[in-house]
Design a protein around this motif. Structure first.
Motif, PDB file in Angstrom:
ATOM      1  N   UNK A   1      39.070  37.335  54.501  1.00 27.16           N
ATOM      2  CA  UNK A   1      39.523  38.197  53.478  1.00 27.16           C
ATOM      3  C   UNK A   1      41.177  37.909  52.566  1.00 27.16           C
ATOM      4  N   UNK A   2      40.324  38.319  51.202  1.00 28.13           N
ATOM      5  CA  UNK A   2      41.451  37.576  50.430  1.00 28.13           C
ATOM      6  C   UNK A   2      42.915  38.093  50.516  1.00 28.13           C
ATOM      7  N   UNK A   3      43.358  37.999  49.546  1.00 26.95           N
ATOM      8  CA  UNK A   3      45.054  38.091  49.463  1.00 26.95           C
ATOM      9  C   UNK A   3      44.949  38.527  48.476  1.00 26.95           C
ATOM     10  N   UNK A   4      46.048  40.210  48.880  1.00 25.66           N
ATOM     11  CA  UNK A   4      46.314  41.138  47.573  1.00 25.66           C
ATOM     12  C   UNK A   4      47.529  40.662  46.783  1.00 25.66           C
ATOM     13  N   UNK A   5      46.788  40.732  45.402  1.00 26.70           N
ATOM     14  CA  UNK A   5      47.830  40.204  44.560  1.00 26.70           C
ATOM     15  C   UNK A   5      47.866  40.926  43.171  1.00 26.70           C
ATOM     16  N   UNK A   6      48.784  40.649  42.880  1.00 28.71           N
ATOM     17  CA  UNK A   6      49.081  41.892  41.390  1.00 28.71           C
ATOM     18  C   UNK A   6      48.606  41.590  40.527  1.00 28.71           C
ATOM     19  N   UNK A   7      47.961  42.516  39.550  1.00 29.84           N
ATOM     20  CA  UNK A   7      47.336  42.124  38.137  1.00 29.84           C
ATOM     21  C   UNK A   7      47.716  42.933  37.610  1.00 29.84           C
ATOM     22  N   UNK A   8      47.419  42.776  36.181  1.00 33.49           N
ATOM     23  CA  UNK A   8      48.576  43.359  34.711  1.00 33.49           C
ATOM     24  C   UNK A   8      47.475  43.554  34.670  1.00 33.49           C
ATOM     25  N   UNK A   9      47.090  44.437  34.586  1.00 29.90           N
ATOM     26  CA  UNK A   9      46.153  45.768  33.657  1.00 29.90           C
ATOM     27  C   UNK A   9      47.013  46.691  32.599  1.00 29.90           C
ATOM     28  N   UNK A  10      45.818  47.030  31.191  1.00 30.71           N
ATOM     29  CA  UNK A  10      46.787  47.141  30.081  1.00 30.71           C
ATOM     30  C   UNK A  10      47.692  48.562  30.644  1.00 30.71           C
ATOM     31  N   UNK A  11      47.050  49.029  31.382  1.00 27.38           N
ATOM     32  CA  UNK A  11      48.450  50.692  31.446  1.00 27.38           C
ATOM     33  C   UNK A  11      49.081  50.263  33.045  1.00 27.38           C
ATOM     34  N   UNK A  12      49.574  48.996  33.640  1.00 26.39           N
ATOM     35  CA  UNK A  12      50.369  49.004  34.285  1.00 26.39           C
ATOM     36  C   UNK A  12      49.509  47.801  35.057  1.00 26.39           C
ATOM     37  N   UNK A  13      50.415  47.527  36.840  1.00 26.65           N
ATOM     38  CA  UNK A  13      50.243  46.539  37.440  1.00 26.65           C
ATOM     39  C   UNK A  13      49.363  46.884  38.452  1.00 26.65           C
ATOM     40  N   UNK A  14      48.997  46.399  39.263  1.00 24.71           N
ATOM     41  CA  UNK A  14      48.113  46.927  40.317  1.00 24.71           C
ATOM     42  C   UNK A  14      48.396  45.736  41.475  1.00 24.71           C
ATOM     43  N   UNK A  15      48.047  46.085  43.065  1.00 25.18           N
ATOM     44  CA  UNK A  15      48.025  44.946  43.901  1.00 25.18           C
ATOM     45  C   UNK A  15      46.201  45.461  44.559  1.00 25.18           C
ATOM     46  N   UNK A  16      45.516  44.751  44.252  1.00 21.10           N
ATOM     47  CA  UNK A  16      44.038  44.314  44.038  1.00 21.10           C
ATOM     48  C   UNK A  16      43.887  42.911  45.071  1.00 21.10           C
ATOM     49  N   UNK A  17      42.592  42.615  45.659  1.00 23.31           N
ATOM     50  CA  UNK A  17      41.814  42.389  46.245  1.00 23.31           C
ATOM     51  C   UNK A  17      41.518  41.131  45.519  1.00 23.31           C
ATOM     52  N   UNK A  18      42.369  39.630  45.734  1.00 24.40           N
ATOM     53  CA  UNK A  18      41.987  38.400  44.825  1.00 24.40           C
ATOM     54  C   UNK A  18      41.125  37.169  45.478  1.00 24.40           C
ATOM     55  N   UNK A  19      41.895  36.114  45.807  1.00 25.43           N
ATOM     56  CA  UNK A  19      40.479  35.375  46.191  1.00 25.43           C
ATOM     57  C   UNK A  19      41.148  34.970  47.861  1.00 25.43           C
ATOM     58  N   UNK A  20      40.312  34.288  48.704  1.00 24.86           N
ATOM     59  CA  UNK A  20      39.969  33.877  49.935  1.00 24.86           C
ATOM     60  C   UNK A  20      39.209  32.823  50.200  1.00 24.86           C
ATOM     61  N   UNK A  21      39.584  31.817  51.596  1.00 30.29           N
ATOM     62  CA  UNK A  21      39.593  31.152  51.794  1.00 30.29           C
ATOM     63  C   UNK A  21      38.240  30.785  52.740  1.00 30.29           C
ATOM     64  N   UNK A  22      37.376  30.191  52.401  1.00 28.88           N
ATOM     65  CA  UNK A  22      36.532  29.788  53.041  1.00 28.88           C
ATOM     66  C   UNK A  22      35.790  28.519  54.443  1.00 28.88           C
ATOM     67  N   UNK A  23      35.194  28.520  54.850  1.00 29.63           N
ATOM     68  CA  UNK A  23      35.404  27.629  56.205  1.00 29.63           C
ATOM     69  C   UNK A  23      33.916  27.097  56.241  1.00 29.63           C
ATOM     70  N   UNK A  24      33.186  25.504  56.555  1.00 30.93           N
ATOM     71  CA  UNK A  24      31.531  26.253  56.524  1.00 30.93           C
ATOM     72  C   UNK A  24      31.147  24.421  57.430  1.00 30.93           C
TER      73      UNK A  24
END
Length: 263
Positions: free
Chosen positions: A212-235
């Motif tokens: 499942x994707x990491x939770x990462x801090x993202x800077x929005x124009x009205x503040x910083x929020x912790x949301x889903x970022x990227x993930x690692x896959x295996x094939x």
């Protein structure tokens, strides 16, 4: 720019901005030789300035060729994959949201974002790992997320690989994808269970799983929020009748892999 340099830049952006845990997973799985990256995936909208073909162009200029076409009706997405004549180079899976199938509200928000793009920012491949080319507020992000998690992810993160993929075929210590999943769960990583922890099977010539994707801090124009970022896959890829490994993707499996970024 060479192919390897572009993927090095994509990797640096991925584990620095979108999926910091990828460093840990990489260390857990690494062997005497470098891990093989099966493929990366990129996301975009189907507006002309940043459509799928725009993202594909830098790869095509480096020798990549079109592979397969894919449709994800429920998610209103289409995708293509590209592969290099050198089979050791990663495949590239690029998807786009079909805006004309979405609500007028979603289309209006996306237009507000893409109208901010300076054409000069798209002149070279650097935009592929450059993040957002627009400002966005958290309210618009949430409004997009109610209709399309995919749209909200692109709005928040912009451009960059939403995942890299370890080739399980090369891993001497694991026979199949389920063993990789068990190992990662033992090391406290959450595995995407949508549609089952292992997507696909030998009969369709491809098995996949993902964290499942990491939770990462993202800077929005009205503040910083912790949301889903990227993930690692295996094939793990299986041999076709001709003896070569299958190089495409399975729509039913990829559909569930998209959900690795669900909040």
């Amino acid at each position: 720019m060479g192919v390897q340099k572009l993927f090095d830049q994509l990797w640096s952006d991925f584990n620095g901005r979108l999926c910091p845990s990828s460093h840990i997973i990489h260390e857990l799985l690494k062997q005497d030789k470098a891990l093989i990256n099966d493929h990366i995936a990129l996301r975009t909208f189907n507006c002309s300035s940043i459509a799928l073909e725009v993202l594909a162009k830098p790869f095509i200029e480096l020798g990549y060729q079109e592979g397969g076409d894919y449709v994800f009706k429920a998610k209103k997405l289409v995708a293509k994959h590209y592969q290099h004549p050198d089979p050791t180079m990663p495949k590239v899976f690029i998807s786009q949201l079909q805006l004309e199938q979405c609500s007028s509200e979603l289309q209006s928000i996306v237009k507000k974002l893409t109208d901010q793009i300076e054409p000069s920012k798209l002149q070279d491949s650097a935009f592929l790992h450059g993040g957002r080319l627009w400002d966005v507020n958290f309210d618009d992000y949430q409004r997009l997320a109610k209709e399309s998690e995919y749209a909200s992810w692109v709005a928040a993160h912009g451009f960059g690989a939403n995942h890299f993929t370890v080739s399980v075929n090369q891993l001497a210590q694991f026979e199949d994808v389920s063993e990789v999943n068990a190992f990662l769960k033992d090391n406290h990583f959450a595995i995407n269970a949508s549609g089952g922890e292992v997507k696909g099977c030998p009969e369709v010539l491809l098995e996949q799983s993902s964290t499942m994707a990491d939770k990462v801090e993202v800077v929005f124009s009205d503040g910083v929020q912790l949301i889903s970022g990227g993930f690692y896959e295996f094939a793990k890829r299986y041999e076709m009748s001709a003896g070569n490994l299958y190089q495409g993707f399975v729509e039913a499996s990829a559909d569930k892999i998209f959900e690795s970024t669900n909040n």
